[in-house]
Write an enzyme that holds these catalytic residues in place. Structure first.
Site, PDB file in Angstrom:
ATOM      1  N   ARG A 163       0.839  -1.217   0.000  1.00  0.00           N
ATOM      2  CA  ARG A 163       0.000   0.000   0.000  1.00  0.00           C
ATOM      3  C   ARG A 163       0.870   1.263   0.000  1.00  0.00           C
ATOM      4  O   ARG A 163       0.586   2.237   0.703  1.00  0.00           O
ATOM      5  CB  ARG A 163      -0.932   0.042   1.219  1.00  0.00           C
ATOM      6  CG  ARG A 163      -1.886  -1.107   1.330  1.00  0.00           C
ATOM      7  CD  ARG A 163      -2.925  -1.107   0.197  1.00  0.00           C
ATOM      8  NE  ARG A 163      -3.894  -2.158   0.436  1.00  0.00           N
ATOM      9  CZ  ARG A 163      -3.746  -3.414   0.046  1.00  0.00           C
ATOM     10  NH1 ARG A 163      -2.667  -3.786  -0.650  1.00  0.00           N
ATOM     11  NH2 ARG A 163      -4.671  -4.306   0.290  1.00  0.00           N
ATOM     12  N   SER A 236     -10.640  -0.365   3.883  1.00  0.00           N
ATOM     13  CA  SER A 236      -9.766  -0.498   5.064  1.00  0.00           C
ATOM     14  C   SER A 236      -9.234   0.871   5.467  1.00  0.00           C
ATOM     15  O   SER A 236      -8.610   1.548   4.655  1.00  0.00           O
ATOM     16  CB  SER A 236      -8.566  -1.386   4.744  1.00  0.00           C
ATOM     17  OG  SER A 236      -9.014  -2.636   4.306  1.00  0.00           O
ATOM     18  N   GLU A 332      -4.438   3.862   6.089  1.00  0.00           N
ATOM     19  CA  GLU A 332      -4.335   3.612   4.650  1.00  0.00           C
ATOM     20  C   GLU A 332      -5.042   4.746   3.901  1.00  0.00           C
ATOM     21  O   GLU A 332      -4.611   5.177   2.834  1.00  0.00           O
ATOM     22  CB  GLU A 332      -4.994   2.255   4.340  1.00  0.00           C
ATOM     23  CG  GLU A 332      -4.966   1.907   2.880  1.00  0.00           C
ATOM     24  CD  GLU A 332      -5.518   0.517   2.582  1.00  0.00           C
ATOM     25  OE1 GLU A 332      -5.210  -0.440   3.325  1.00  0.00           O
ATOM     26  OE2 GLU A 332      -6.245   0.398   1.590  1.00  0.00           O
TER      27      GLU A 332
HETATM   28  C1  LIG Z   1     -15.462  -0.507  -0.199  1.00  0.00           C
HETATM   29  C2  LIG Z   1     -14.016  -0.236  -0.531  1.00  0.00           C
HETATM   30  C3  LIG Z   1     -13.155  -1.301  -0.712  1.00  0.00           C
HETATM   31  C4  LIG Z   1     -11.806  -1.066  -1.032  1.00  0.00           C
HETATM   32  N1  LIG Z   1     -10.984  -2.148  -1.227  1.00  0.00           N
HETATM   33  C5  LIG Z   1      -9.692  -1.951  -1.545  1.00  0.00           C
HETATM   34  C6  LIG Z   1      -8.823  -3.075  -1.766  1.00  0.00           C
HETATM   35  O1  LIG Z   1      -9.242  -4.225  -1.717  1.00  0.00           O
HETATM   36  N2  LIG Z   1      -7.523  -2.818  -2.052  1.00  0.00           N
HETATM   37  C7  LIG Z   1      -7.034  -1.556  -2.159  1.00  0.00           C
HETATM   38  O2  LIG Z   1      -5.836  -1.416  -2.430  1.00  0.00           O
HETATM   39  N3  LIG Z   1      -7.832  -0.483  -1.966  1.00  0.00           N
HETATM   40  C8  LIG Z   1      -9.139  -0.647  -1.665  1.00  0.00           C
HETATM   41  N4  LIG Z   1      -9.949   0.438  -1.444  1.00  0.00           N
HETATM   42  C9  LIG Z   1      -9.385   1.788  -1.524  1.00  0.00           C
HETATM   43  C10 LIG Z   1      -9.581   2.493  -2.890  1.00  0.00           C
HETATM   44  O3  LIG Z   1     -10.582   1.882  -3.635  1.00  0.00           O
HETATM   45  C11 LIG Z   1      -8.290   2.493  -3.702  1.00  0.00           C
HETATM   46  O4  LIG Z   1      -7.250   3.084  -2.977  1.00  0.00           O
HETATM   47  C12 LIG Z   1      -8.459   3.223  -5.049  1.00  0.00           C
HETATM   48  O5  LIG Z   1      -7.292   3.066  -5.826  1.00  0.00           O
HETATM   49  C13 LIG Z   1      -8.734   4.712  -4.870  1.00  0.00           C
HETATM   50  O6  LIG Z   1      -9.078   5.248  -6.131  1.00  0.00           O
HETATM   51  P1  LIG Z   1      -9.779   6.653  -6.247  1.00  0.00           P
HETATM   52  O7  LIG Z   1      -9.799   7.021  -7.688  1.00  0.00           O
HETATM   53  O8  LIG Z   1     -11.082   6.638  -5.557  1.00  0.00           O
HETATM   54  O9  LIG Z   1      -8.745   7.562  -5.475  1.00  0.00           O
HETATM   55  P2  LIG Z   1      -9.005   8.888  -4.643  1.00  0.00           P
HETATM   56  O10 LIG Z   1      -9.672   8.542  -3.351  1.00  0.00           O
HETATM   57  O11 LIG Z   1      -9.666   9.906  -5.504  1.00  0.00           O
HETATM   58  O12 LIG Z   1      -7.516   9.342  -4.341  1.00  0.00           O
HETATM   59  C14 LIG Z   1      -6.690   8.578  -3.486  1.00  0.00           C
HETATM   60  C15 LIG Z   1      -5.325   9.262  -3.379  1.00  0.00           C
HETATM   61  O13 LIG Z   1      -4.674   9.267  -4.641  1.00  0.00           O
HETATM   62  C16 LIG Z   1      -4.432  10.598  -5.104  1.00  0.00           C
HETATM   63  N5  LIG Z   1      -4.715  10.543  -6.548  1.00  0.00           N
HETATM   64  C17 LIG Z   1      -5.871  10.190  -7.152  1.00  0.00           C
HETATM   65  N6  LIG Z   1      -5.715  10.186  -8.486  1.00  0.00           N
HETATM   66  C18 LIG Z   1      -4.433  10.551  -8.727  1.00  0.00           C
HETATM   67  C19 LIG Z   1      -3.654  10.712  -9.922  1.00  0.00           C
HETATM   68  N7  LIG Z   1      -4.171  10.496 -11.140  1.00  0.00           N
HETATM   69  N8  LIG Z   1      -2.361  11.093  -9.793  1.00  0.00           N
HETATM   70  C20 LIG Z   1      -1.796  11.327  -8.570  1.00  0.00           C
HETATM   71  N9  LIG Z   1      -2.489  11.180  -7.422  1.00  0.00           N
HETATM   72  C21 LIG Z   1      -3.788  10.787  -7.501  1.00  0.00           C
HETATM   73  C22 LIG Z   1      -5.376  11.484  -4.319  1.00  0.00           C
HETATM   74  O14 LIG Z   1      -4.874  12.790  -4.193  1.00  0.00           O
HETATM   75  C23 LIG Z   1      -5.429  10.743  -2.982  1.00  0.00           C
HETATM   76  O15 LIG Z   1      -4.292  11.056  -2.200  1.00  0.00           O
HETATM   77  C24 LIG Z   1     -11.312   0.247  -1.141  1.00  0.00           C
HETATM   78  C25 LIG Z   1     -12.198   1.330  -0.963  1.00  0.00           C
HETATM   79  C26 LIG Z   1     -13.546   1.095  -0.673  1.00  0.00           C
HETATM   80  C27 LIG Z   1     -14.483   2.248  -0.513  1.00  0.00           C
END
Ligand SMILES: Cc1cc2nc3c(=O)[nH]c(=O)nc-3n(C[C@H](O)[C@H](O)[C@H](O)COP(=O)(O)OP(=O)(O)OC[C@H]3O[C@@H](n4cnc5c(N)ncnc54)[C@H](O)[C@@H]3O)c2cc1C
Length: 336
Positions: A163, A236, A332
């Site tokens: 992570r 998480s 996380e």
């Molecule tokens: C129900 C649920 C289950 C999940 N299960 C998992 C799992 O099994 N495994 C796992 O690893 N994660 C999991 N996650 C966490 C999440 O889905 C991941 O971390 C996902 O990659 C986040 O994507 P996002 O586009 O929503 O990011 P955001 O929440 O929009 O951003 C997350 C971070 O990345 C940065 N960011 C976003 N896009 C960019 C970009 N293009 N360039 C640079 N920085 C950027 C943001 O500034 C922020 O710091 C889960 C979340 C939920 C709600």
């Protein structure tokens, strides 16, 4: 002219459903727009977001929130067995996984149903059910806000860990697209983790396809995790802590049923969910927010919580876990 919105609600842009306001908000639909934006707003405090599924807003954001909406997928055949797939940051991750399965491209099926967009996948090296992004990752294209240049980051440049990646530390690196190597034949099926094999046995599936693995992963996840469309959450909240041999021995002496996984001779991963449950937080309900009933790693907003309510709860959990186990839980979720 780019459309900058003022005093814009971020409720629909974070899976915790926290109702905060961005002083300014903009959606970026092309790399050119991203470059122009940086040229015209160098000194602005910016936050780049995808699906908002790994963010907790504890306050209104007094700067510019940039929603990355770059779209596109292209596939190039490497040889008989493998293809290279380049995906723009604004594509939805789970839709991409499904698209790959429909197009017989293997490697992402264990990462089914992870919310959010492709551009955020390298930020924390998303992982689930025995697979991490780094296992299929070739490179990503990054726009550096400092140098105002587009650069390629190869696998080793990204410094992926559990992570973790270089992008978690350097917020000036904006991921524009990622390129992965996926199998198009003789798929390597990974079913050894998190109850996948048991579920396949129940279904009497002896030679699972990538579609079978995805279906099973989706079933297990749907049973275990709250759907953010129904109950606000960001998956998480904490990472599973990793401790050394000295520490694991101390923990075993004091808590004889503590679960752990050996990573190597001197590192052991402990499920944070067990630490939180043993600290008495599982299912704790504080009215507007709480700890999920079946998955104590997930903090939830029942509708009207503020980000700071949830942040305070996370700090209390950290404090109790630290007192009891002398372990510092690391979040996380990105707390803003
Ligand atoms: C129900 C649920 C289950 C999940 N299960 C998992 C799992 O099994 N495994 C796992 O690893 N994660 C999991 N996650 C966490 C999440 O889905 C991941 O971390 C996902 O990659 C986040 O994507 P996002 O586009 O929503 O990011 P955001 O929440 O929009 O951003 C997350 C971070 O990345 C940065 N960011 C976003 N896009 C960019 C970009 N293009 N360039 C640079 N920085 C950027 C943001 O500034 C922020 O710091 C889960 C979340 C939920 C709600």
């Amino acid at each position: 002219m780019m459309d900058v919105k003022e005093n814009y609600s971020l409720k629909k842009y974070n899976s915790f459903n926290i109702d905060v306001i961005a002083k300014e908000f903009i959606q970026i639909n092309s790399i050119k727009e991203l470059i122009d934006l940086q040229k015209n707003s160098k000194n602005k405090n910016k936050l780049f977001i995808g699906g908002g599924s790994n963010i907790l807003f504890t306050n209104n954001f007094e700067g510019l929130v940039v929603h990355i909406n770059l779209k596109g997928i292209s596939v190039k055949k490497i040889n008989e067995n493998f293809s290279e797939i380049k995906v723009m940051s604004g594509e939805n991750w789970n839709e991409l996984v499904n698209w790959c399965i429909e197009n017989n491209l293997g490697g992402l099926e264990n990462l089914s149903l992870i919310p959010g967009n492709v551009g955020a996948a390298p930020i924390q090296n998303i992982g689930a059910y025995g697979v991490e992004l780094k296992d299929v990752f070739i490179s990503c294209e990054v726009y550096d806000l400092n140098t105002e240049k587009l650069t390629i980051y190869n696998l080793n440049d990204c410094k992926f860990g559990y992570r973790d990646s270089i992008f978690k530390k350097n917020k000036n690196l904006i991921v524009v697209s990622i390129t992965m190597k996926l199998s198009s034949k003789n798929h390597k099926i990974n079913s050894s983790y998190g109850g996948i094999n048991d579920e396949l046995k129940n279904l009497n599936i002896k030679e699972p396809t990538i579609k079978d693995i995805s279906n099973v992963v989706c079933d297990i996840r749907n049973k275990k995790l709250p759907n953010p469309n129904k109950i606000g959450n960001a998956g998480s909240f904490f990472k599973n802590p990793i401790v050394n041999s000295k520490k694991i021995n101390w923990l075993k002496e004091n808590f004889n049923n503590i679960p752990f996984y050996k990573i190597d001779e001197n590192s052991y991963k402990i499920p944070a969910a067990w630490l939180i449950e043993t600290s008495g937080f599982k299912g704790k309900d504080f009215g507007n927010f709480g700890v999920h009933k079946t998955q104590p790693l997930v903090l939830v907003n029942y509708g009207k919580a503020s980000g700071s309510d949830i942040n305070k709860l996370s700090l209390s959990i950290k404090e109790v876990v630290n007192k009891l186990f002398k372990i510092e839980l690391e979040t996380e979720v990105n707390i803003i």
